[in-house]
Design an enzyme around this catalytic site. Structure first.
Site, PDB file in Angstrom:
ATOM      1  N   SER A  77     102.651 -24.408  91.202  1.00 29.24           N
ATOM      2  CA  SER A  77     101.531 -24.395  90.243  1.00 29.24           C
ATOM      3  C   SER A  77     102.103 -24.459  88.839  1.00 29.24           C
ATOM      4  O   SER A  77     103.253 -24.049  88.609  1.00 29.24           O
ATOM      5  CB  SER A  77     100.740 -23.086  90.408  1.00 29.24           C
ATOM      6  OG  SER A  77      99.875 -22.893  89.308  1.00 29.24           O
ATOM      7  N   TYR A  81     100.711 -13.925  91.353  1.00 32.83           N
ATOM      8  CA  TYR A  81     100.647 -15.362  91.660  1.00 32.83           C
ATOM      9  C   TYR A  81     101.665 -16.130  90.822  1.00 32.83           C
ATOM     10  O   TYR A  81     102.436 -16.940  91.345  1.00 32.83           O
ATOM     11  CB  TYR A  81      99.232 -15.856  91.375  1.00 32.83           C
ATOM     12  CG  TYR A  81      98.989 -17.324  91.654  1.00 32.83           C
ATOM     13  CD1 TYR A  81      98.825 -17.789  92.954  1.00 32.83           C
ATOM     14  CD2 TYR A  81      98.909 -18.249  90.615  1.00 32.83           C
ATOM     15  CE1 TYR A  81      98.579 -19.132  93.203  1.00 32.83           C
ATOM     16  CE2 TYR A  81      98.665 -19.591  90.863  1.00 32.83           C
ATOM     17  CZ  TYR A  81      98.503 -20.025  92.161  1.00 32.83           C
ATOM     18  OH  TYR A  81      98.272 -21.366  92.408  1.00 32.83           O
TER      19      TYR A  81
HETATM   20  N1  LIG Z   1      93.222 -25.414  93.148  1.00 37.21           N
HETATM   21  C1  LIG Z   1      93.988 -25.354  92.060  1.00 37.21           C
HETATM   22  O1  LIG Z   1      93.485 -25.452  90.924  1.00 37.21           O
HETATM   23  C2  LIG Z   1      95.472 -25.178  92.199  1.00 37.21           C
HETATM   24  C3  LIG Z   1      96.244 -25.253  91.030  1.00 37.21           C
HETATM   25  C4  LIG Z   1      97.630 -25.099  91.113  1.00 37.21           C
HETATM   26  C5  LIG Z   1      98.212 -24.879  92.344  1.00 37.21           C
HETATM   27  N2  LIG Z   1      97.458 -24.809  93.469  1.00 37.21           N
HETATM   28  C6  LIG Z   1      98.150 -24.557  94.724  1.00 37.21           C
HETATM   29  O2  LIG Z   1      97.775 -25.518  95.672  1.00 37.21           O
HETATM   30  C7  LIG Z   1      97.817 -24.953  96.988  1.00 37.21           C
HETATM   31  C8  LIG Z   1      96.485 -25.152  97.672  1.00 37.21           C
HETATM   32  O3  LIG Z   1      95.477 -24.628  96.828  1.00 37.21           O
HETATM   33  P1  LIG Z   1      93.923 -24.813  97.133  1.00 37.21           P
HETATM   34  O4  LIG Z   1      93.224 -24.723  95.833  1.00 37.21           O
HETATM   35  O5  LIG Z   1      93.706 -25.974  98.028  1.00 37.21           O
HETATM   36  O6  LIG Z   1      93.659 -23.428  97.914  1.00 37.21           O
HETATM   37  P2  LIG Z   1      92.489 -22.998  98.910  1.00 37.21           P
HETATM   38  O7  LIG Z   1      92.340 -21.516  98.740  1.00 37.21           O
HETATM   39  O8  LIG Z   1      91.283 -23.853  98.701  1.00 37.21           O
HETATM   40  O9  LIG Z   1      93.149 -23.308 100.319  1.00 37.21           O
HETATM   41  C9  LIG Z   1      94.257 -22.554 100.724  1.00 37.21           C
HETATM   42  C10 LIG Z   1      94.334 -22.574 102.241  1.00 37.21           C
HETATM   43  O10 LIG Z   1      95.426 -21.709 102.621  1.00 37.21           O
HETATM   44  C11 LIG Z   1      94.980 -20.897 103.691  1.00 37.21           C
HETATM   45  N3  LIG Z   1      95.687 -19.618 103.695  1.00 37.21           N
HETATM   46  C12 LIG Z   1      95.687 -18.692 102.714  1.00 37.21           C
HETATM   47  N4  LIG Z   1      96.354 -17.600 103.107  1.00 37.21           N
HETATM   48  C13 LIG Z   1      96.796 -17.851 104.372  1.00 37.21           C
HETATM   49  C14 LIG Z   1      97.529 -17.092 105.321  1.00 37.21           C
HETATM   50  N5  LIG Z   1      97.919 -15.831 105.091  1.00 37.21           N
HETATM   51  N6  LIG Z   1      97.818 -17.651 106.522  1.00 37.21           N
HETATM   52  C15 LIG Z   1      97.395 -18.908 106.797  1.00 37.21           C
HETATM   53  N7  LIG Z   1      96.679 -19.667 105.953  1.00 37.21           N
HETATM   54  C16 LIG Z   1      96.383 -19.134 104.747  1.00 37.21           C
HETATM   55  C17 LIG Z   1      93.484 -20.683 103.455  1.00 37.21           C
HETATM   56  O11 LIG Z   1      92.796 -20.324 104.641  1.00 37.21           O
HETATM   57  C18 LIG Z   1      93.055 -22.037 102.902  1.00 37.21           C
HETATM   58  O12 LIG Z   1      92.640 -22.926 103.925  1.00 37.21           O
HETATM   59  C19 LIG Z   1      98.193 -23.489  96.782  1.00 37.21           C
HETATM   60  O13 LIG Z   1      99.580 -23.332  96.930  1.00 37.21           O
HETATM   61  C20 LIG Z   1      97.791 -23.220  95.340  1.00 37.21           C
HETATM   62  O14 LIG Z   1      98.521 -22.163  94.782  1.00 37.21           O
HETATM   63  C21 LIG Z   1      96.093 -24.948  93.420  1.00 37.21           C
END
Ligand SMILES: NC(=O)c1ccc[n+]([C@@H]2O[C@H](COP(=O)([O-])OP(=O)(O)OC[C@H]3O[C@@H](n4cnc5c(N)ncnc54)[C@H](O)[C@@H]3O)[C@@H](O)[C@H]2O)c1
Length: 237
Positions: free
Chosen positions: A121, A134
């Protein structure tokens, strides 16, 4: 031979988009999540806070060409109110699980010249209030990316990271819903030079590029920032 990619966090958001894009590119995708995705696929329910649960899935795979450590957990809590339990839970999913997965997959990745992509991120590079576990976990994930790239390079395994800015996923929307003022969405979009959030597929494209040795074969230990220009802007502007 069909290439096999393991993707964590496939039930929604960036993980679901990555699984869909890799499938379109001809990869066989093995997905891991604590929830079963609604789309059809080779999904395995496992809780990444439990290394043995993750290893049970990984141990069952013969061939692994790509590993995408995408799943993450985020707490919106001021640092002084963050409990040790909250801190540990975030590190377990966001850093320890990628370490466990890389260690478990390394031999099979080496056998085929495979690659790892860690989804970090922009919070690894600069951050805001109330996300200290985080931000620390994502900084550690970039350090792990570099460390693994150094150690696995000799085996022919590349390890890179993607650092997204704001991406329009359920996690982002849930974050907005928790805001008291209600203008976080507008402010975030305005501070992004491109004036909008990324679509999950735009992050998936970067992941697919780094996974594919025919496109990024000389890249390892690298962080690809995909943030609409957020990190390029001076905050004092
Ligand atoms: N959405 C954003 O704005 C954003 C920005 C920067 C980075 N990211 C990174 O991108 C990645 C995906 O983000 P997203 O927004 O799609 O997240 P999200 O929360 O929409 O999806 C995350 C998925 O991970 C799964 N998960 C979480 N904890 C878990 C566990 N203990 N065991 C198994 N599965 C688990 C959840 O069930 C979910 O399906 C992450 O690493 C997040 O940090 C997202």
């Amino acid at each position: 031979m069909t290439r096999v990619a393991v993707v964590t966090g496939v039930a929604r958001g960036i993980g679901a988009a990555t699984a869909a894009l890799l499938t379109e590119h001809g990869w066989e995708v093995v997905g891991i999540d604590r929830e079963k995705p609604s789309a059809p696929g080779d999904w395995h329910v496992a809780d990444l806070t439990d290394p043995s649960s993750l290893l049970t899935v990984l141990d069952g795979l013969d061939r692994i060409d790509g590993l995408v450590n995408n799943a993450a957990l985020q707490h919106a809590t001021p640092l002084l109110e963050t409990t040790v339990e909250q801190w540990d839970a975030v590190q377990a999913v966001n850093v320890r699980a990628p370490f466990v997965a890389i260690r478990a997959c390394a031999e099979r990745l080496a056998a085929v010249g495979g690659a790892v992509v860690n989804v970090a991120s922009v919070h690894a590079l600069a951050t805001s209030a109330n996300v200290s576990p985080y931000a620390a976990s994502k900084g550690a994930l970039l350090a792990l990316t570099r460390a693994a790239a150094v150690e696995l390079g000799g085996l022919g395994v590349r390890v890179n990271a993607v650092a997204p800015g704001a991406v329009d996923t359920p996690a982002l929307r849930e974050g907005f819903a928790r805001q008291v003022t209600g203008d976080a969405e507008r402010v975030l979009a305005e501070r992004t030079p491109l004036g909008r959030f990324a679509e999950p597929r735009e992050i998936a494209e970067a992941v697919a590029f780094l996974l594919d040795g025919t496109k990024s074969g000389f890249m390892t230990g690298e962080t690809l920032t995909v943030d609409g220009g957020v990190m390029a802007r001076l905050s004092s502007e």
